[in-house]
Design an enzyme around this catalytic site. Structure first.
Site, short mmCIF file in Angstrom:
data_model
loop_
_atom_site.label_atom_id
_atom_site.label_comp_id
_atom_site.label_asym_id
_atom_site.label_seq_id
_atom_site.Cartn_x
_atom_site.Cartn_y
_atom_site.Cartn_z
CG LEU A 30 -1.96 -1.07 1.28
CD1 LEU A 30 -2.95 -0.97 2.65
CD2 LEU A 30 -2.90 -1.17 0.03
N GLY A 33 -1.66 6.56 -2.60
CA GLY A 33 -2.68 6.30 -3.48
C GLY A 33 -3.68 5.54 -3.03
CG HIS A 34 -3.27 1.26 -2.36
ND1 HIS A 34 -1.70 1.10 -2.33
CD2 HIS A 34 -3.78 0.50 -3.37
CE1 HIS A 34 -1.56 0.19 -3.62
NE2 HIS A 34 -2.68 -0.03 -4.01
N GLY A 146 -9.30 3.62 -8.17
CA GLY A 146 -8.47 4.74 -8.55
C GLY A 146 -8.95 4.97 -10.08
CD GLU A 147 -10.88 10.09 -11.54
OE1 GLU A 147 -9.99 10.72 -12.04
OE2 GLU A 147 -12.08 10.48 -11.49
CG ASP A 149 -5.20 0.76 -11.93
OD1 ASP A 149 -4.39 0.61 -12.85
OD2 ASP A 149 -5.10 1.35 -10.78
CD GLN A 152 -8.67 -2.30 -11.55
OE1 GLN A 152 -8.01 -3.09 -11.99
NE2 GLN A 152 -8.71 -1.64 -10.60
CB SER A 184 2.39 2.34 -9.29
OG SER A 184 2.44 0.88 -9.81
CB SER A 185 2.23 -1.65 -5.48
OG SER A 185 1.16 -1.44 -4.90
#
Ligand code: AMP
Length: 280
Positions: A30, A33-34, A146-147, A149, A152, A184-185
């Site tokens: 995490l 962003g998360h 999240g935007e 992705d 998705q 991003s992870s």
């Protein structure tokens, strides 16, 4: 913070059905962003289930699945400020795949036909299978995505309508590092050189949004590739697609909203980004 491995236990834990339950599905490692999704979910719900599950069926390459970063203790530390609301859910495979670990087949039409759907065949079937299982198991009123992705996010909106699920899908803006790189992870997998180069992705999209090249998609594509590939990065794709149907276009129409969609390799690490095309 309560932690569970089985969704049945989570349902039993909820004291009454009237409580507002939010869901934030993640694959862990995490970052802020998360956390922006978690923060919004906590503001809007009584409980927030944060799931961490690295879903094998959404990866196209075993090596990508195996190298995906994971650190549950630092995930929990990051969530700690929200601990009174959070249910940390780390499902076993069997909780999401009661039978074999394989994805269902879905038809989302043009929404998943291009960009990630084209370059990562079966990826969205894998994502949709797990999200559908999570929605059925947890039964949240709201779920947060999240935007970053964006494709998705639109696919999940379509999934919830198609399957008549009583969950509203909340889209959240992309959170970026100070230098513009979308969090991003996978950024954890970048070498120093790659990490230094990566901000050019967002910087070039911003450039495109500012300058005259905007009228011509093939020029924009060439400009993006030239700028980004001056460093150690390699462009996999650059598309401009309309927000409604996610069909890439080579010609911009008036009064239509578009987004840039890009995927870029830094060595073996794949970075994606998307930014709305500014028409003013
Ligand atoms: P992941 O763990 O990468 O599957 O992401 C879980 C959720 O967090 C997805 O809905 C992502 O779109 C969202 N997410 C990932 N990175 C960001 C970011 N930088 N800003 C906002 N949301 C994000």
């Amino acid at each position: 913070m309560w932690t569970f491995k089985a969704s049945g236990e989570i349902r039993a834990y909820f004291k009454s059905k009237s409580e507002r339950i939010g869901l934030v599905p993640t694959m862990g490692a995490l970052h802020y962003g998360h956390l922006s999704l978690v923060r919004k979910a906590c503001a809007e719900n009584d409980y927030v289930v944060v799931s961490v599950y690295i879903n094998p069926t959404q990866f196209n390459h075993q090596i990508d699945f195996e190298s995906y970063p994971s650190n549950l203790s630092s995930d929990m530390a990051l969530l700690n400020p929200f601990s009174d609301k959070i249910i940390f859910y780390t499902p076993d495979h069997k909780d999401l795949y009661p039978g074999e670990i394989q994805s269902n087949s879905y038809d989302f039409g043009s929404i998943t036909a291009h960009m990630e759907g084209l370059f990562r065949p079966s990826h969205f079937n894998g994502v949709a299978t797990v999200i559908e299982a999570l929605f059925r198991n947890i039964q949240p009123q709201k779920a947060y995505f999240g935007e970053k992705d964006f494709q998705q996010l639109q696919m999940i909106r379509n999934l919830s309508v198609k399957k008549q699920m009583a969950v509203s899908i909340v889209g959240c803006p992309t959170i970026r590092e100070k230098d513009g790189l979308a969090m991003s992870s996978r950024n954890l997998l970048l070498s120093l050189e790659q990490r230094k180069a990566a901000p050019i992705i967002y910087a070039t999209l911003q450039d495109l949004n500012k300058n005259y090249l905007k009228s011509d998609v093939s020029l924009m594509s060439r400009y993006f590739k030239e700028k980004v590939e001056k460093s150690c990065l390699k462009v996999e794709y650059f598309f401009v697609a309309s927000i409604d149907d996610l069909i890439p276009t080579s010609k911009l129409e008036l009064n239509k909203k578009y987004r840039f969609f890009v995927a870029v390799y830094a060595g073996k690490t794949r970075l994606v980004d998307t930014v709305e095309l500014d028409r003013i």
